[in-house]
Design an enzyme around this catalytic site. Structure first.
Site, PDB file in Angstrom:
ATOM      1  N   PRO A  12       0.788  -1.225   0.000  1.00  0.00           N
ATOM      2  CA  PRO A  12       0.000   0.000   0.000  1.00  0.00           C
ATOM      3  C   PRO A  12       0.828   1.286   0.000  1.00  0.00           C
ATOM      4  O   PRO A  12       1.875   1.357   0.644  1.00  0.00           O
ATOM      5  CB  PRO A  12      -0.822  -0.089   1.287  1.00  0.00           C
ATOM      6  CG  PRO A  12      -0.142  -1.118   2.121  1.00  0.00           C
ATOM      7  CD  PRO A  12       0.511  -2.062   1.168  1.00  0.00           C
ATOM      8  N   ASN A  13       0.310   2.250  -0.721  1.00  0.00           N
ATOM      9  CA  ASN A  13       0.837   3.624  -0.786  1.00  0.00           C
ATOM     10  C   ASN A  13       2.117   3.760  -1.617  1.00  0.00           C
ATOM     11  O   ASN A  13       2.574   4.872  -1.850  1.00  0.00           O
ATOM     12  CB  ASN A  13       1.064   4.204   0.625  1.00  0.00           C
ATOM     13  CG  ASN A  13      -0.214   4.223   1.436  1.00  0.00           C
ATOM     14  OD1 ASN A  13      -1.225   4.729   0.964  1.00  0.00           O
ATOM     15  ND2 ASN A  13      -0.197   3.662   2.626  1.00  0.00           N
ATOM     16  N   ARG A  20       4.882  11.149  -2.326  1.00  0.00           N
ATOM     17  CA  ARG A  20       4.694  10.708  -0.950  1.00  0.00           C
ATOM     18  C   ARG A  20       5.924  11.021  -0.095  1.00  0.00           C
ATOM     19  O   ARG A  20       7.009  10.486  -0.343  1.00  0.00           O
ATOM     20  CB  ARG A  20       4.457   9.193  -0.954  1.00  0.00           C
ATOM     21  CG  ARG A  20       4.250   8.609   0.403  1.00  0.00           C
ATOM     22  CD  ARG A  20       4.238   7.096   0.366  1.00  0.00           C
ATOM     23  NE  ARG A  20       4.059   6.578   1.707  1.00  0.00           N
ATOM     24  CZ  ARG A  20       4.271   5.332   2.075  1.00  0.00           C
ATOM     25  NH1 ARG A  20       4.648   4.449   1.178  1.00  0.00           N
ATOM     26  NH2 ARG A  20       4.100   4.959   3.323  1.00  0.00           N
ATOM     27  N   TYR A  25      11.167   9.343   1.303  1.00  0.00           N
ATOM     28  CA  TYR A  25      11.278   8.378   0.200  1.00  0.00           C
ATOM     29  C   TYR A  25      11.955   8.936  -1.053  1.00  0.00           C
ATOM     30  O   TYR A  25      12.142   8.207  -2.029  1.00  0.00           O
ATOM     31  CB  TYR A  25       9.881   7.858  -0.166  1.00  0.00           C
ATOM     32  CG  TYR A  25       9.203   7.126   0.982  1.00  0.00           C
ATOM     33  CD1 TYR A  25       9.676   5.879   1.401  1.00  0.00           C
ATOM     34  CD2 TYR A  25       8.112   7.676   1.659  1.00  0.00           C
ATOM     35  CE1 TYR A  25       9.075   5.213   2.459  1.00  0.00           C
ATOM     36  CE2 TYR A  25       7.498   7.016   2.719  1.00  0.00           C
ATOM     37  CZ  TYR A  25       7.991   5.791   3.112  1.00  0.00           C
ATOM     38  OH  TYR A  25       7.407   5.135   4.163  1.00  0.00           O
ATOM     39  N   ASN A  75       8.219  -5.574  -1.001  1.00  0.00           N
ATOM     40  CA  ASN A  75       8.064  -4.395  -0.141  1.00  0.00           C
ATOM     41  C   ASN A  75       6.596  -4.364   0.269  1.00  0.00           C
ATOM     42  O   ASN A  75       5.748  -3.847  -0.452  1.00  0.00           O
ATOM     43  CB  ASN A  75       8.460  -3.105  -0.865  1.00  0.00           C
ATOM     44  CG  ASN A  75       8.458  -1.909   0.096  1.00  0.00           C
ATOM     45  OD1 ASN A  75       7.950  -2.001   1.218  1.00  0.00           O
ATOM     46  ND2 ASN A  75       9.009  -0.789  -0.350  1.00  0.00           N
ATOM     47  N   ALA A  78       3.360  -0.888   4.816  1.00  0.00           N
ATOM     48  CA  ALA A  78       2.880  -0.901   6.210  1.00  0.00           C
ATOM     49  C   ALA A  78       2.473  -2.296   6.679  1.00  0.00           C
ATOM     50  O   ALA A  78       2.531  -2.590   7.881  1.00  0.00           O
ATOM     51  CB  ALA A  78       1.726   0.079   6.368  1.00  0.00           C
ATOM     52  N   GLU A  99      12.828  -9.301   1.842  1.00  0.00           N
ATOM     53  CA  GLU A  99      12.038  -8.151   2.319  1.00  0.00           C
ATOM     54  C   GLU A  99      12.828  -6.880   2.040  1.00  0.00           C
ATOM     55  O   GLU A  99      14.002  -6.798   2.408  1.00  0.00           O
ATOM     56  CB  GLU A  99      11.807  -8.323   3.830  1.00  0.00           C
ATOM     57  CG  GLU A  99      11.073  -7.153   4.463  1.00  0.00           C
ATOM     58  CD  GLU A  99      10.992  -7.270   5.997  1.00  0.00           C
ATOM     59  OE1 GLU A  99      11.031  -8.407   6.533  1.00  0.00           O
ATOM     60  OE2 GLU A  99      10.895  -6.214   6.639  1.00  0.00           O
ATOM     61  N   HIS A 101      12.882  -2.431   1.938  1.00  0.00           N
ATOM     62  CA  HIS A 101      12.300  -1.130   2.266  1.00  0.00           C
ATOM     63  C   HIS A 101      13.168  -0.049   1.649  1.00  0.00           C
ATOM     64  O   HIS A 101      14.406  -0.158   1.652  1.00  0.00           O
ATOM     65  CB  HIS A 101      12.210  -0.929   3.775  1.00  0.00           C
ATOM     66  CG  HIS A 101      11.407  -1.994   4.430  1.00  0.00           C
ATOM     67  ND1 HIS A 101      10.039  -2.036   4.340  1.00  0.00           N
ATOM     68  CD2 HIS A 101      11.780  -3.099   5.122  1.00  0.00           C
ATOM     69  CE1 HIS A 101       9.602  -3.119   4.963  1.00  0.00           C
ATOM     70  NE2 HIS A 101      10.632  -3.788   5.441  1.00  0.00           N
TER      71      HIS A 101
END
Ligand code: DQA
Length: 151
Positions: A12-13, A20, A25, A75, A78, A99, A101
């Site tokens: 999400p997002n 954003r 980011y 990724n 949240a 994983e 980020h």
């Protein structure tokens, strides 16, 4: 014959990257990340399935679909910090899941320091911006060649 497809799944997002929280980011868009990831993977002989969703269940289904891929760059955004469903989906697939980020989650709010996913992921890469994805592709390529699995 082992797969040469890497699935890159985004939660999400992340479709809002570019606008954003640019202080966190940067200004890179998800389309930029996709283009970089495709080129980087192609250079190592991999094809890429690149997807984004804001729905937890859809991420679970996409993980199932990635079960016999060369690997998954995930990724979960949240959902990283909350989702037992995504953790269980990672646990049941064969492929190595990395994983990732964009931000260094450990330099941010305390609630981002815990991941429900890390314990079942092959490994974790965070804090390198868009490059986190490229490093994850390298990790999958190294894992595949070490296992001698790719043909
Ligand atoms: C993120 C970090 C998460 O804590 C956050 O919820 C995101 C993005 C990252 O890529 O830095 O949406 O996964």
């Amino acid at each position: 014959m082992a797969s040469s497809t890497i699935h890159i799944l985004n939660g999400p997002n992340l479709d809002r990257l570019g606008n954003r929280e640019p202080d966190v980011y940067g200004t890179v868009t998800l389309a930029d990340i996709e283009a970089q990831a495709r080129a980087h993977a192609a250079g190592q002989g991999f094809e890429v399935v690149f997807r984004q969703t804001s729905r937890e269940g859809e991420l679970v289904e996409w993980l199932h679909e990635a079960s016999d891929s060369a690997g998954v760059v995930l990724n979960a955004a949240a959902y990283t910090h909350t989702s037992i469903a995504i953790r269980d989906a990672i646990s049941l697939i064969e492929s190595p899941v990395v994983e990732v980020h964009i931000s260094n989650v450990f330099a941010r709010e305390a609630f981002r320091h815990h991941s429900t996913l890390s314990a079942v992921a092959k490994g974790v890469i965070c804090g390198f911006g868009a490059q986190s994805y490229l490093l994850a592709i390298d990790a999958i390529a190294a894992t595949a060649s070490q296992a001698g699995k790719r043909t």
